[in-house]
Design a protein around this motif. Structure first.
Motif, PDB file in Angstrom:
ATOM      1  N   SER A 167      -8.570   3.984 -16.766  1.00 43.86           N
ATOM      2  CA  SER A 167      -7.377   4.046 -17.796  1.00 43.86           C
ATOM      3  C   SER A 167      -6.298   3.103 -17.273  1.00 43.86           C
ATOM      4  CB  SER A 167      -6.852   5.302 -18.024  1.00 43.86           C
ATOM      5  OG  SER A 167      -6.261   6.033 -17.070  1.00 43.86           O
ATOM      6  N   ASP A 168      -5.413   3.007 -18.214  1.00 40.84           N
ATOM      7  CA  ASP A 168      -4.043   2.088 -17.787  1.00 40.84           C
ATOM      8  C   ASP A 168      -3.262   2.723 -16.519  1.00 40.84           C
ATOM      9  OD1 ASP A 168      -4.507   0.118 -19.533  1.00 40.84           O
ATOM     10  OD2 ASP A 168      -3.521   1.135 -21.098  1.00 40.84           O
ATOM     11  N   LYS A 169      -3.325   4.057 -16.591  1.00 35.07           N
ATOM     12  CA  LYS A 169      -2.859   4.906 -15.509  1.00 35.07           C
ATOM     13  C   LYS A 169      -3.258   4.743 -14.086  1.00 35.07           C
ATOM     14  CE  LYS A 169      -1.175   9.497 -14.475  1.00 35.07           C
ATOM     15  NZ  LYS A 169      -0.892  10.868 -14.994  1.00 35.07           N
TER      16      LYS A 169
ATOM     17  N   LEU B  57     -12.517   6.175  -7.665  1.00 31.58           N
ATOM     18  CA  LEU B  57     -11.790   5.557  -8.988  1.00 31.58           C
ATOM     19  C   LEU B  57     -11.884   3.745  -8.619  1.00 31.58           C
ATOM     20  CD1 LEU B  57      -9.648   5.896 -11.250  1.00 31.58           C
ATOM     21  CD2 LEU B  57      -7.726   5.678  -9.597  1.00 31.58           C
ATOM     22  N   TYR B  58     -11.960   3.266  -7.437  1.00 31.61           N
ATOM     23  CA  TYR B  58     -12.096   2.000  -7.176  1.00 31.61           C
ATOM     24  C   TYR B  58     -13.600   1.593  -7.645  1.00 31.61           C
ATOM     25  CZ  TYR B  58     -12.140  -2.503  -5.108  1.00 31.61           C
ATOM     26  OH  TYR B  58     -12.261  -3.809  -4.635  1.00 31.61           O
TER      27      TYR B  58
ATOM     28  N   ASP C 118       0.875  -1.273  -0.102  1.00 28.35           N
ATOM     29  CA  ASP C 118      -0.078  -0.056   0.009  1.00 28.35           C
ATOM     30  C   ASP C 118       0.851   1.282  -0.117  1.00 28.35           C
ATOM     31  OD1 ASP C 118      -2.300  -1.348  -0.058  1.00 28.35           O
ATOM     32  OD2 ASP C 118      -2.746  -1.249   2.129  1.00 28.35           O
ATOM     33  N   GLU C 119       0.456   2.309  -0.715  1.00 33.27           N
ATOM     34  CA  GLU C 119       1.029   3.496  -0.949  1.00 33.27           C
ATOM     35  C   GLU C 119       0.350   4.703  -1.179  1.00 33.27           C
ATOM     36  OE1 GLU C 119       2.386   3.258  -5.702  1.00 33.27           O
ATOM     37  OE2 GLU C 119       3.556   2.200  -3.999  1.00 33.27           O
ATOM     38  N   ASP C 120       0.988   5.866  -1.046  1.00 35.13           N
ATOM     39  CA  ASP C 120       0.181   6.918  -0.958  1.00 35.13           C
ATOM     40  C   ASP C 120      -0.242   7.163  -2.603  1.00 35.13           C
ATOM     41  OD1 ASP C 120      -1.126   9.590  -0.803  1.00 35.13           O
ATOM     42  OD2 ASP C 120       0.678  10.719  -0.484  1.00 35.13           O
ATOM     43  N   THR C 121      -1.195   7.347  -2.915  1.00 32.94           N
ATOM     44  CA  THR C 121      -1.565   7.611  -4.590  1.00 32.94           C
ATOM     45  C   THR C 121      -1.777   9.056  -4.902  1.00 32.94           C
ATOM     46  OG1 THR C 121      -3.970   7.511  -3.889  1.00 32.94           O
ATOM     47  CG2 THR C 121      -3.232   5.554  -4.271  1.00 32.94           C
ATOM     48  N   GLY C 122      -1.638   9.993  -3.810  1.00 34.75           N
ATOM     49  CA  GLY C 122      -1.496  11.317  -4.259  1.00 34.75           C
ATOM     50  C   GLY C 122      -2.996  11.871  -4.631  1.00 34.75           C
TER      51      GLY C 122
ATOM     52  N   ALA D 101      -5.028   1.330  -0.693  1.00 37.71           N
ATOM     53  CA  ALA D 101      -4.863   0.830   0.674  1.00 37.71           C
ATOM     54  C   ALA D 101      -6.151  -0.428   0.676  1.00 37.71           C
ATOM     55  CB  ALA D 101      -5.124   1.810   1.677  1.00 37.71           C
ATOM     56  N   ARG D 102      -5.861  -1.507   1.348  1.00 45.54           N
ATOM     57  CA  ARG D 102      -7.026  -2.505   1.166  1.00 45.54           C
ATOM     58  C   ARG D 102      -7.898  -1.660   2.101  1.00 45.54           C
ATOM     59  NH1 ARG D 102      -5.923  -8.319   4.563  1.00 45.54           N
ATOM     60  NH2 ARG D 102      -7.885  -9.040   4.265  1.00 45.54           N
TER      61      ARG D 102
END
Length: 311
Positions: free
Chosen positions: A132-134, A38-39, A25-29, A143-144
């Motif tokens: 998109s792919d991005k 988005l999810y 898990d990381e900061d997506t901005g 994060a879960r």
């Protein structure tokens, strides 16, 4: 691909302190709302694996319903308000989150989702979205707990069956592939805490009757809005007194349309005005018509047959 655990809202709340996030898990901005949005779009869309497959896109109106459901479920921290929408050639008041749509536009600007324009059977433009792919790369680091929050309301309770929107001509429904469904309250608009009266400036008047005042009905707004407000986070209180506001829109009408409008609202009748409804009379040769008592009262103030009408 990260695995997601599906929990009911009660389990989600009680187990929130014991959840263990994935190590990648990381900061997506993005903000929590944008991550979850988005999810949510990703759940309802899919890119084709090859040229023989097919893409799946999510319609804008369906996303608007899902965002509203997420708001009242406590998943999104957005506000919403009633807005008129054209659904299958019918004008319907539906609860829409402008903040949610703003985040959709931001995701588009960041190239995290793609947009597709098609036409409906009635030749009206329809907007659809797909991650998109991005955007897929961003979701890999999501994060879960964010995924679990969305899964809790986007799926059938205690199941992995995705809830999709459907329209029956009167209401939106959320239903799964196994037949489970529940009615969405997105078309149930809330009462407002104020009353308003018609206001037309004198420069646009041509004599006729004065406009009506609804000031005597102010107490009704305080009584009616007590038990149907679904947004528990009311952050703003605005007090105004004796406010005059003009909302104007230019619609290029010709003389024929003005004549028809005058006929439709009863301007040319001996006793003008009355009640109007958007109900289509499917049996105009019959004796009686039954319909909802929620009607709109129209009082014609002044008119000319081919040039204008104030009501």
């Amino acid at each position: 691909m990260n695995a997601a655990k599906y929990l009911s809202p009660e389990r989600l709340e009680s187990d929130s302190e014991t959840l263990v996030e994935d190590s990648d898990d990381e900061d997506t901005g993005l903000t929590n709302n944008q991550n979850r949005l988005l999810y949510l779009i990703d759940l309802h869309t899919k890119k084709a694996d090859d040229r023989e497959g097919s893409d799946r896109w999510a319609r804008k109106q369906a996303l608007s319903v899902l965002i509203y459901e997420g708001i009242i479920s406590g998943i999104f921290d957005y506000d919403y308000a009633p807005q008129s929408a054209l659904i299958e050639n019918r004008r319907v008041w539906t609860n829409v989150s402008q903040e949610g749509h703003s985040d959709i536009e931001l995701l588009r600007e960041e190239e995290l989702i793609n947009a597709l324009l098609v036409s409906s059977k009635s030749y009206k433009p329809v907007v659809l979205y797909q991650v998109s792919d991005k955007g897929q790369e961003i979701l890999k680091g999501l994060a879960r707990r964010e995924k679990e929050a969305v899964n809790a309301f986007a799926h059938k309770p205690d199941s992995r069956e995705l809830l999709k929107t459907s329209w029956d001509g009167e209401s939106y429904w959320l239903q799964s592939s196994s037949g489970y469904k529940r009615r969405s309250t997105t078309t149930d608009t809330e009462d407002v805490s104020y009353v308003s009266s018609a206001y037309i400036p004198q420069c646009l008047r041509y004599g006729g009757r004065p406009t009506m005042s609804n000031a005597h009905r102010a107490l009704e707004s305080g009584l009616a809005s007590i038990d149907n407000i679904r947004d528990n986070d009311l952050e703003e209180i605005i007090t105004l007194n004796s406010v005059s506001m003009i909302v104007a829109e230019y619609i290029p009408f010709g003389a024929n349309q003005i004549v028809q409008l005058n006929n439709n609202v009863g301007s040319t009748e001996r006793v003008q005005g009355g009640y109007i409804s958007n109900v289509i009379d499917g049996n105009s040769s019959g004796t009686a018509l039954e319909l909802s008592p929620e009607l709109t009262s129209v009082e014609v103030l002044d008119y000319t047959q081919t040039n204008h009408i104030n009501f």
